[in-house]
Motif scaffolding. Sequence first.
Motif, PDB file in Angstrom:
ATOM      1  N   ALA A  33      63.867   4.436  52.422  1.00 25.18           N
ATOM      2  CA  ALA A  33      65.281   4.094  52.603  1.00 25.18           C
ATOM      3  C   ALA A  33      65.443   2.676  53.131  1.00 25.18           C
ATOM      4  O   ALA A  33      66.326   1.933  52.683  1.00 25.18           O
ATOM      5  CB  ALA A  33      65.934   5.094  53.545  1.00 25.18           C
ATOM      6  N   LEU A  34      64.589   2.283  54.068  1.00 21.96           N
ATOM      7  CA  LEU A  34      64.675   0.932  54.615  1.00 21.96           C
ATOM      8  C   LEU A  34      64.404  -0.110  53.542  1.00 21.96           C
ATOM      9  O   LEU A  34      65.106  -1.134  53.456  1.00 21.96           O
ATOM     10  CB  LEU A  34      63.682   0.782  55.774  1.00 21.96           C
ATOM     11  N   TYR A  35      63.412   0.144  52.700  1.00 28.92           N
ATOM     12  CA  TYR A  35      63.110  -0.791  51.617  1.00 28.92           C
ATOM     13  C   TYR A  35      64.285  -0.896  50.645  1.00 28.92           C
ATOM     14  O   TYR A  35      64.647  -1.994  50.190  1.00 28.92           O
ATOM     15  CB  TYR A  35      61.854  -0.326  50.883  1.00 28.92           C
ATOM     16  N   LEU A  38      67.371  -2.770  52.234  1.00 31.42           N
ATOM     17  CA  LEU A  38      67.186  -4.203  52.463  1.00 31.42           C
ATOM     18  C   LEU A  38      67.206  -5.016  51.181  1.00 31.42           C
ATOM     19  O   LEU A  38      67.207  -6.251  51.235  1.00 31.42           O
ATOM     20  CB  LEU A  38      65.867  -4.450  53.207  1.00 31.42           C
ATOM     21  N   LYS A  39      67.243  -4.364  50.042  1.00 32.93           N
ATOM     22  CA  LYS A  39      67.318  -5.086  48.779  1.00 32.93           C
ATOM     23  C   LYS A  39      68.680  -5.754  48.637  1.00 32.93           C
ATOM     24  O   LYS A  39      69.696  -5.215  49.082  1.00 32.93           O
ATOM     25  CB  LYS A  39      67.070  -4.125  47.615  1.00 32.93           C
ATOM     26  N   TYR A 304      77.506   0.022  53.100  1.00 30.59           N
ATOM     27  CA  TYR A 304      76.595   0.870  53.851  1.00 30.59           C
ATOM     28  C   TYR A 304      77.128   1.243  55.235  1.00 30.59           C
ATOM     29  O   TYR A 304      76.610   2.163  55.861  1.00 30.59           O
ATOM     30  CB  TYR A 304      75.243   0.173  54.017  1.00 30.59           C
ATOM     31  N   GLN A 305      78.134   0.535  55.715  1.00 32.36           N
ATOM     32  CA  GLN A 305      78.608   0.774  57.075  1.00 32.36           C
ATOM     33  C   GLN A 305      79.736   1.799  57.134  1.00 32.36           C
ATOM     34  O   GLN A 305      79.765   2.635  58.028  1.00 32.36           O
ATOM     35  CB  GLN A 305      79.075  -0.550  57.698  1.00 32.36           C
ATOM     36  N   VAL A 306      80.656   1.745  56.192  1.00 33.82           N
ATOM     37  CA  VAL A 306      81.782   2.679  56.167  1.00 33.82           C
ATOM     38  C   VAL A 306      81.823   3.323  54.784  1.00 33.82           C
ATOM     39  O   VAL A 306      82.177   2.669  53.803  1.00 33.82           O
ATOM     40  CB  VAL A 306      83.122   1.968  56.475  1.00 33.82           C
ATOM     41  N   ARG A 307      81.424   4.586  54.727  1.00 31.38           N
ATOM     42  CA  ARG A 307      81.467   5.290  53.464  1.00 31.38           C
ATOM     43  C   ARG A 307      82.893   5.697  53.121  1.00 31.38           C
ATOM     44  O   ARG A 307      83.776   5.722  53.971  1.00 31.38           O
ATOM     45  CB  ARG A 307      80.589   6.545  53.499  1.00 31.38           C
ATOM     46  N   ALA A 726      66.653   8.472  48.838  1.00 32.77           N
ATOM     47  CA  ALA A 726      66.259   8.353  50.249  1.00 32.77           C
ATOM     48  C   ALA A 726      67.247   7.486  51.023  1.00 32.77           C
ATOM     49  O   ALA A 726      67.621   7.810  52.162  1.00 32.77           O
ATOM     50  CB  ALA A 726      64.854   7.774  50.344  1.00 32.77           C
ATOM     51  N   SER A 727      67.670   6.383  50.426  1.00 34.20           N
ATOM     52  CA  SER A 727      68.618   5.515  51.122  1.00 34.20           C
ATOM     53  C   SER A 727      69.961   6.205  51.306  1.00 34.20           C
ATOM     54  O   SER A 727      70.585   6.113  52.369  1.00 34.20           O
ATOM     55  CB  SER A 727      68.796   4.210  50.349  1.00 34.20           C
ATOM     56  N   ARG A 728      70.436   6.931  50.286  1.00 32.23           N
ATOM     57  CA  ARG A 728      71.702   7.640  50.410  1.00 32.23           C
ATOM     58  C   ARG A 728      71.608   8.738  51.467  1.00 32.23           C
ATOM     59  O   ARG A 728      72.551   8.962  52.224  1.00 32.23           O
ATOM     60  CB  ARG A 728      72.103   8.244  49.064  1.00 32.23           C
ATOM     61  N   PHE A 729      70.481   9.416  51.517  1.00 32.30           N
ATOM     62  CA  PHE A 729      70.315  10.491  52.493  1.00 32.30           C
ATOM     63  C   PHE A 729      70.400   9.945  53.914  1.00 32.30           C
ATOM     64  O   PHE A 729      71.075  10.530  54.772  1.00 32.30           O
ATOM     65  CB  PHE A 729      68.980  11.190  52.263  1.00 32.30           C
ATOM     66  N   CYS A 730      69.717   8.842  54.175  1.00 33.40           N
ATOM     67  CA  CYS A 730      69.749   8.278  55.525  1.00 33.40           C
ATOM     68  C   CYS A 730      71.139   7.755  55.881  1.00 33.40           C
ATOM     69  O   CYS A 730      71.581   7.872  57.033  1.00 33.40           O
ATOM     70  CB  CYS A 730      68.718   7.158  55.651  1.00 33.40           C
ATOM     71  N   LEU A 731      71.848   7.183  54.920  1.00 36.18           N
ATOM     72  CA  LEU A 731      73.186   6.687  55.189  1.00 36.18           C
ATOM     73  C   LEU A 731      74.165   7.817  55.484  1.00 36.18           C
ATOM     74  O   LEU A 731      74.997   7.715  56.390  1.00 36.18           O
ATOM     75  CB  LEU A 731      73.699   5.873  53.991  1.00 36.18           C
TER      76      LEU A 731
END
Length: 1115
Positions: A33-35, A38-39, A304-307, A726-731
């Motif tokens: 998710a971090l990778y 950060l893209k 990424y901050q406010v869905r 993975a990125s969506r799950f963490c967000l």
Amino acid sequence: MSKAEGRVRMLGFLSKCKVGVLVVIFLLVGFTALYELLKPVPNGCIMTYMYPTYIPISTPANESSDKYGLFLYHEGWKKIDFIEHIKKLDGTPVLFIPGNGGSYKQVRSLAAESSRAYEGGPLEENFYQEASFLNVDISNSFKYPTKYKRMLDWFAVDLEGEHSAMDGRILKEHTEYVVYSIHRILDLYKDSRETRSQEGADASGSLPNSVILVGHSMGGFVARAAAIHPGLRKSAIETILTLSSPHQAPPVALQPSLGHYFSQVNHEWKKGFIPQAGHSGHTLYGSKLSHVLVVSVSGGFYDYQVRSKLASLDGIVPSTNGFMISSSSMKNVWRSMEHQTILWCNQLVIQLSHTLLTLINPENGQPFTSLEKRLLVFTRMLQGGLPQSLGLIKLGESSSASQNLPIDRVKDTSHTSAAGLQIDGFSFCPPSFHWRGDVLEKDLSIHSTSVTVLAMDGRRRWLDIRNQSSNGKDHFIFVTNLAPCSGVRLHLWPEKRRSLTGDKLSSEKGVLEVTSKMAYIPTGPAPRQIEPGSQTEQAPPSSILILTPEEMQEYQFLTISVAPRLTVSGRPPPAVSMAVGQFFNPKDGEREFSPSLLLRTTYSEEEMLLKEDHNLALNFSFSVSLGILPVTVSLQTEGCGLKDSADHVDQSSLCRLRCFPTVGLAWDSVSGLHVIPNINSETIIVDSSPAMWDSGQGSDRTIVFLLVDPHCSYKISVGVSLAAAASRFCLLYSSQIMGFMVTGVLFGLMRQAHAWELDLSFPSILEAVELNLRMPRSFLLLAVLPIFASLVMSLYTGHDLPVVSYVSISMVCYLIANGSLFILIFSSQLMFYMVAILHVFIKRSWLAWQENVCASFLYQIIDFSSILWSLKILRSNPSLVAGFLSISLVCFVHPALGLIVLVFYHSLHCHASLCSFLAASFRSNARRREFNDPNSLSSSFLSQPKSNDALDSLLPIDDSYTSSPNSVKGFGESQLEIFNYKHGLLILHLIATLMFIPSLVAWLQRIGMGSSFPWFIDSVVCIGIILHGLSGSRPDTYFLSIPLPFIRRTEISLSLVFLLSGYYSFLCALAASPYMALYAMAAIGAISLAFRIIDRYREVGSSHQRTNRKHSHRH
């Protein structure tokens, strides 16, 4: 080895495997998710340029607002006189409120484009055509302006870049200043008018009585909080526009005061729309906020901050007073963007500027007082016709997004009156779109179900509806890149007649023009031309029209009329024009992707082959929302009806000349429609928030609508993108994971307390957390039961949850939270062991070095120094000192500082008990070797019973000089139990401290600015947590209990308190409110203190003492 020992070893091995698997899963998800996050994010936005000047607005002498500032924006490169400019204020005031860490200078893009829009005038007439079928009650009484009456005067508040998303106290202070700024702006216009009157200048026109608020991020929430402020003037706020602002909950819901302030404001807004009864109890007055309009614009899945779920107004503002729209579904924007990009994206800024200027009533130069007219302006200027057009084939028909739109569904518009006039929303093209009189002289009859236009040839194509819509193909779809009215027109005919020009069709009886029903599609890159005058690649479609059987049932023919185009140098023009129509059956293009199929595509893509003459419209329904499992859709052209040529020309290049690029339309119930032009290989993501406690039944589904050229064959591949997932799950679920971490620690403390009460082996916090995951009993009781309870509660409240996805995602979040706990516990335990071993080694070396005379003299000087003496005084009452210091910091400075002192206090206890355990273990091993072989190690350093033994200072006097190895073993075990007990408290309170760290960062930024005392709710919660940490330094605290007065032989023990607190925290985590778990920690502290007080009173007159416990011999 017996079977029992083998079973124990097997359980231990499986436990280690379980812990290892959870840790690996957490690390994989986290780093992936971090990778992905950060893209760099592509947004396709055009930069906005400006020549800004910020004019400070002075504060009256009787006002105290030195902390913040207010500025007026001026666009232009010439230098101006600030005082004279303020005297000439006569526009419409708009106040910009920056968000978390934002600057007042962020107003420049909106203000600059508003100035240019005012000077350039309204948009072209064809811009408003798409909204012609958006049926609103007062649409006939509203006319778009031909000239803007007044310009917008943009003001901005300077909030010093404070982090308002991290502290509720900062939010409240910002709200107070915004209310002051609104009053100051209204007074400024009044003072400016009086000054002009005194100087004999023109002072005509009405004064503004309200200010339009535009807030970005947390500034949007501050705008709503200001609207319900008790000190606000009546009707001072009527219109609020928020850009990527959270409304449902704070983005980082970790601080109690922040979550409480959000809940308080939202509760007042819900009450504000309830009609108020008069004194007689019968007369009803208008609700407090009935005149306020709120429009929320979200940034889509790239924010990424406010869905979009947080930016939604559902349950807060009724659809009659506002709506939420995503930038990816906004007309003329159609793209998702980052949190800060939404402020300068030129496509969106232009759209909003013209919308705000259209709000001004040309009669008085002030915004419309009618709520319905203001709602209509925002609806027609921001909402595109594409979602409603696609709704005709039941795309997202039951979604909450379509239900919350402030427009009605498209009505049945298939009838005309006897005079042939248009009714029910359809209209002829405006007279400004004039075709020459000699066009449409050559008619073509189309007998196939598909029709293609590759050039503007000036012909009319006739399609027989009844013959060509047979075999269930009763729907008609038409896509084109020709401009509606000026490039192409479509009509429904009751019978075939002689050719008529476009101008004569308006008077033809019974002919219905459906051109106005075409919806705009954002196009991709322009087609590439190989050489001047040669064939080009097919252009992407820019408009779509869908006709249902109900709309065509009274007509026999459908005509497609194409305007002519001049030739270039005597040759036909390049084929850059495209139009494709088809009669189709929607069920033929449907494809269902089940959850099992989607999971299988994670390692093997699902492939589909589309042969030629397939459906132009493909409807892919995903049972799992693409907001949590994004998919990558790839299209490869296999053929386009062309045979291999002799010179072996690349067929894919030839097909690009014949087939139009594929367009994807993804529909989600939360964020609405997302358009993906020119799909080749694209990862489709929607900004939904599925599987949450407040999610609706349709939130776990996503519909993808593909427009594919029917003349070409394709191979379509669909596969889940694990990195994007993975990125969506963490967000989406980071708040739930934080709450589940608190739950896991509470359940672990419950396991420790229960083991102490039953006189079992006292487990470490790591072992306790692992035991709670064992199947089936522990896992069912601690994980499945609270989820089942939440489902029962949802049924009781009438909320229809998506059960399968909700349960699955909740389980995954709980397991990942435990994996993160394992890492946190193991890393802290490893650090404690390393420091303790180093401490014991240094202590041994130091005491050995003390035998030197010089070193002994130096040690005595240090020992009798005042500093060391004061430290000894502090060590004599560590709990009292820690409690006084931490509670003082919590009440008067900041709660996080007091919790940091508490964590440091736990760390010292853990370190001391672990050093004693290690020292006792070393001595026990040495003495065991001495008893077994007295001659081998009699001269060793560890076995020397000297008074200056290096290990004696780490052991109590009674134990350090005993000659029995068994007694030392008992002491070591007791010290290990103390370490395990304190380590569990340390982990729990460390998580609580981390939850207050964002607020501490915001507080550190405000040092020197006159900050006030912490909020009462934060202080009370932290005091309760501190009381729990100071309630006892030994595990025997767990034996405290209170008998129930009405039930014999039943006691309330701390294990039961931890269990109930864990259940409460579990439900808070499911509700994405981890800050409420702090309430459970505070309640544990209050109950622990009550237990201690009751136990002290019982010790005086009761023989039931804690010394009767079997554990007591170890201490």
